[in-house]
Design an enzyme around this catalytic site. Structure first.
Site, PDB file in Angstrom:
ATOM      1  N   SER A 453      20.531 -33.746 -13.204  1.00 21.12           N
ATOM      2  CA  SER A 453      20.543 -35.204 -13.339  1.00 21.12           C
ATOM      3  C   SER A 453      19.186 -35.740 -13.769  1.00 21.12           C
ATOM      4  CB  SER A 453      20.989 -35.846 -12.019  1.00 21.12           C
ATOM      5  OG  SER A 453      20.158 -35.436 -10.940  1.00 21.12           O
ATOM      6  N   ASP A 454      18.112 -35.213 -13.178  1.00 17.88           N
ATOM      7  CA  ASP A 454      16.798 -35.752 -13.545  1.00 17.88           C
ATOM      8  C   ASP A 454      16.338 -35.276 -14.913  1.00 17.88           C
ATOM      9  OD1 ASP A 454      16.295 -33.157 -12.702  1.00 17.88           O
ATOM     10  OD2 ASP A 454      14.839 -33.705 -11.168  1.00 17.88           O
ATOM     11  N   CYS A 455      16.838 -34.142 -15.384  1.00 17.42           N
ATOM     12  CA  CYS A 455      16.486 -33.691 -16.736  1.00 17.42           C
ATOM     13  C   CYS A 455      17.094 -34.618 -17.787  1.00 17.42           C
ATOM     14  CB  CYS A 455      16.961 -32.261 -16.961  1.00 17.42           C
ATOM     15  SG  CYS A 455      16.153 -31.053 -15.904  1.00 17.42           S
ATOM     16  N   GLU A 458      15.041 -37.910 -17.521  1.00 20.46           N
ATOM     17  CA  GLU A 458      13.717 -37.868 -18.148  1.00 20.46           C
ATOM     18  C   GLU A 458      13.831 -37.688 -19.662  1.00 20.46           C
ATOM     19  OE1 GLU A 458      11.178 -38.700 -16.397  1.00 20.46           O
ATOM     20  OE2 GLU A 458      12.209 -38.594 -14.464  1.00 20.46           O
TER      21      GLU A 458
END
Length: 726
Positions: A453-455, A458
């Site tokens: 999710s954070d990839c 970002e």
């Protein structure tokens, strides 16, 4: 086996075992990294070493000294002048992703039992890496900064012996003494028992059952493995197969020797069933629950009378799932552990000459990284997207991306982000129990194909920043593709508002009672993470500024719900616990960034104020911050013995995101970070930066550029604005 003949080795790894002028890093169009040793002078002449080759090998890169900076922005500019020289022609930054010390043994044992060798130069430098990371007592830990454990020492001892270390070498002698002092290999944790059983130096009867039959359960069953955290289930698929067939290396001279070397008593007199729950105290992080021990009793009874047709069907099902994973990722797989186990499965099921086995042989090199201390096995096939995502945002928020000197570099980063986006769902989407990926960004490469999710968060932020703020930047990623990324993010929110890593939470948290691994925490199901949640909040908040009409209500609802989760996840002392970086400085930086984007700052939010006061209370006399990886283990702040530049940057950025009104803590942080910058613009490597599963530290060496440049550039403008107000 001739490919693993004993080697004559120096007493230590202080000096290279090979000619470092002959190593080269090759990059595929999709960003795969493979290191190659050139054996002839003609090859060396035809393929000169790049700046990034030399840098990662620890060689002199020949970059000039830069004018001493007079302010934070000039220091940031000098930092990027150095770092852009290491940007690859593809547009991203290469780098190691090492740290865990149980990965290289999997590579070596998995290759050895499959009859797959290495080049002599690779063997030499893998041994040298082990020499350079041996502890003072002769053993190895679970990661490069950890104390010696049975897990680390037994597995790395076996790896070194397979690679060609002789039993009478001083390093081997000292390692054996350490292992025996810890009680010998009988007390190795379950993953170690598994690998040693594959090598045929630990009896399969010493393992708790690994029932492949679980994959035959209906999908709706609460404990069905497809509900487990993806790293756990993808490891236990090949484990179930290999346990089911009782795969083991054929006996040979080395196997016989290791059976004598690893134990304090005669190998053939060991009561193997009694070792199943025997885990050395130094290794034990997550003890077995009473529920798990009861389950093991039932499984042990079942194992004694398992129905052969059912077992064959279960093994066949595990093999099918291994093939689906290999085809989804072109045999790179989720990570190096299941990649090497899958390789053994394919060799056992299909033969060493099969297409699957040959592709696995080639793909090993995507994980093998050559560095200044030798050759390691990385935690994935790199961190390509993760690094470029942060660097791209830093370029824009500091203003460096608007400078003519760096414009071409910024555009190359955008081209990489364009190429790296995952454009489709996995080939085997439903049948391999995967989450949607169309529009996502991966952690490493789109070939490997897993998103977090954070990839995606970002990656989306980086694209929006570059396309909207770099002069003349083309819109390489269309609005439709950006919306696809948003769709992925919106699909990942859990019912309490938080975001986990790879997928939605599929199983109840009581599944953690069944954690069998002993050395890891929180591995049985997905968990919500503050840093994942904050990356999604910030990405959606920035996206809607540029595209306010796409899924407006869904985005607002998601952000509101996520912020509610974030408030609840804040710890009483004011910070947020980080599960992927060390530790409170890491997660608190992301949390305060996301809160600021929804209007919560030091002046307007009690949560933001508490977080700022928490961070300021941890600032040291020298102006910096320093947190130990031990904080991740015990879930409370633990001071590092040394101040850390990267954590200082995280803390200072957190204060700036929150619009902290007092300049002094930020000014002191800037002074500390500038004081450690070298004349060429670089910063030296300090302590390890990342973590996973609470107990394993992992390296992010590019952080010392990305976050230093980012913090210094932001601080220059922020402090000017603060002083102007006063």
């Amino acid at each position: 086996m001739a490919a693993y003949a004993p080697l004559e080795l120096p007493a230590s790894g202080a000096l290279p075992f090979t000619d470092y002028a002959r190593w080269r890093l090759r990059l595929s169009p999709n960003g795969d990294h493979t290191w190659h040793y050139l054996r002839t002078d003609d090859e060396v002449a035809a393929w000169p070493q790049s700046t990034y080759d030399k840098y990662w090998l620890g060689q002199d890169v020949g970059l000039p000294e830069l004018p001493p900076p007079t302010n934070a922005l000039e220091a940031a500019r000098n930092g990027y002048r150095f770092f852009q020289k290491h940007q690859t022609e593809r547009g991203h930054w290469a780098g190691e992703y090492g740290g865990p010390m149980f990965l290289l043994p999997g590579l070596v044992i998995g290759s050895y039992v499959c009859g797959m060798g290495f080049k002599t130069e690779e063997r030499l430098e893998m041994i040298r890496y082990l020499f350079n990371h041996v502890n003072e007592d002769g053993g190895w830990g679970i990661h490069i900064e950890g104390p010696s454990t049975v897990f680390g020492t037994a597995l790395n001892y076996c790896a070194a012996r397979i690679l060609g270390l002789k039993a009478d070498h001083p390093v081997a002698v000292k390692a054996r003494a350490c292992l025996h002092k810890l009680g010998g290999a009988v007390g190795i944790p379950s993953w170690g028992k598994f690998w040693l059983s594959i090598l045929n130096v630990y009896d399969w009867e010493g393992n708790h059952p690994i029932p492949s039959e679980l994959w035959l359960l209906p999908d709706w069953v609460p404990i069905h493995p497809h509900r487990w955290w993806i790293h756990t289930r993808n490891v236990y698929i090949p484990m179930g197969y290999l346990y089911g067939v009782r795969f083991k290396m054929e006996e040979n001279e080395l196997v016989s020797s290791l059976r004598q070397e690893l134990y304090t008593t005669n190998y053939y007199s060991i009561d193997w069933p009694a070792q199943r729950s025997n885990v050395a105290a130094v290794d034990l992080y997550t003890p077995h629950s009473a529920v798990l021990e009861g389950l093991y009793t039932l499984l042990g009874a079942y194992e004694s009378c398992a129905l052969p047709p059912l077992r064959r069907a279960a093994i066949r099902r595990c093999y099918e799932l291994v093939v689906l994973e290999d085809e989804n990722t072109d045999c790179q797989d989720l990570g190096p552990v299941n990649k090497m186990m899958n390789q053994i499965v394919r060799v056992h099921a299909e033969g060493r000459e099969s297409a699957g086995a040959k592709r696995h042989l080639e793909r090993r090199h995507d994980f093998m990284w050559m560095g200044a201390e030798g050759m390691m096995m990385c935690g994935t096939n790199g961190s390509q997207l993760w690094d470029i995502g942060f660097m791209a945002q830093a370029l824009i928020e500091t203003g460096l991306g608007a400078e003519d000197e760096f414009r071409e570099s910024a555009l190359r980063a955008l081209q990489w982000l364009d190429n790296c986006q995952i454009r489709e769902n996995p080939k085997h989407y439903r049948t391999a129990y995967r989450h949607q990926t169309k529009g996502a960004w991966p952690f490493s490469t789109k070939t490997q194909g897993y998103t977090v999710s954070d990839c995606t968060g970002e990656g989306l932020k980086a694209v929006l920043y570059l396309q909207e703020h770099v002069k003349g930047a083309p819109k390489l990623i269309s609005e439709r593709r950006l919306c696809d990324a948003v769709d992925v993010l919106l699909s990942l929110q859990n019912t309490d508002g938080g975001f986990a890593s790879y997928e939605l939470i599929r199983a109840p948290q009581w599944m953690e009672w069944l954690n069998p691994a002993e050395v890891f925490g929180n591995i049985m199901t997905e968990f919500n993470y503050p840093e994942c949640t904050t990356s999604v909040i910030t990405a959606l908040a920035i996206f809607r500024k540029h595209y306010p009409h796409y899924r407006t209500a869904d985005i607002q609802r998601t952000i509101t719900h996520a912020v509610d989760y974030l408030h609840k996840a804040q710890r009483p002392e004011g910070g947020w616990f980080g599960s992927w970086g060390i530790c409170f400085t890491y997660a608190t930086q992301f949390a305060l960034e996301s809160l600021a984007l929804v209007g919560e700052t030091y002046e307007t939010s009690a949560a933001s104020r508490r977080a700022c006061e928490f961070l300021v209370s941890k600032q040291r006399a020298d102006g910096g911050w320093g947190e130990s990886y031990k904080a991740c283990e015990v879930i409370e702040w633990v001071e590092h013995k040394d101040t850390q530049v990267v954590q200082t940057c995280w803390a200072a950025m957190a204060l700036m995101y929150a619009k902290y009104p007092h300049p002094e803590p930020i000014e002191r942080a800037v002074k500390l970070v500038m004081s450690r910058q070298r004349p060429d613009g670089s910063w030296p490597q300090e302590a390890i930066e990342g973590v996973f599963n609470k107990n394993v530290a992992i390296s992010y060496p590019n952080f010392k550029f990305e976050f230093t440049i980012w913090m210094l550039g932001r601080a220059h403008r922020y402090l000017k604005e603060l002083h102007a107000k006063k």
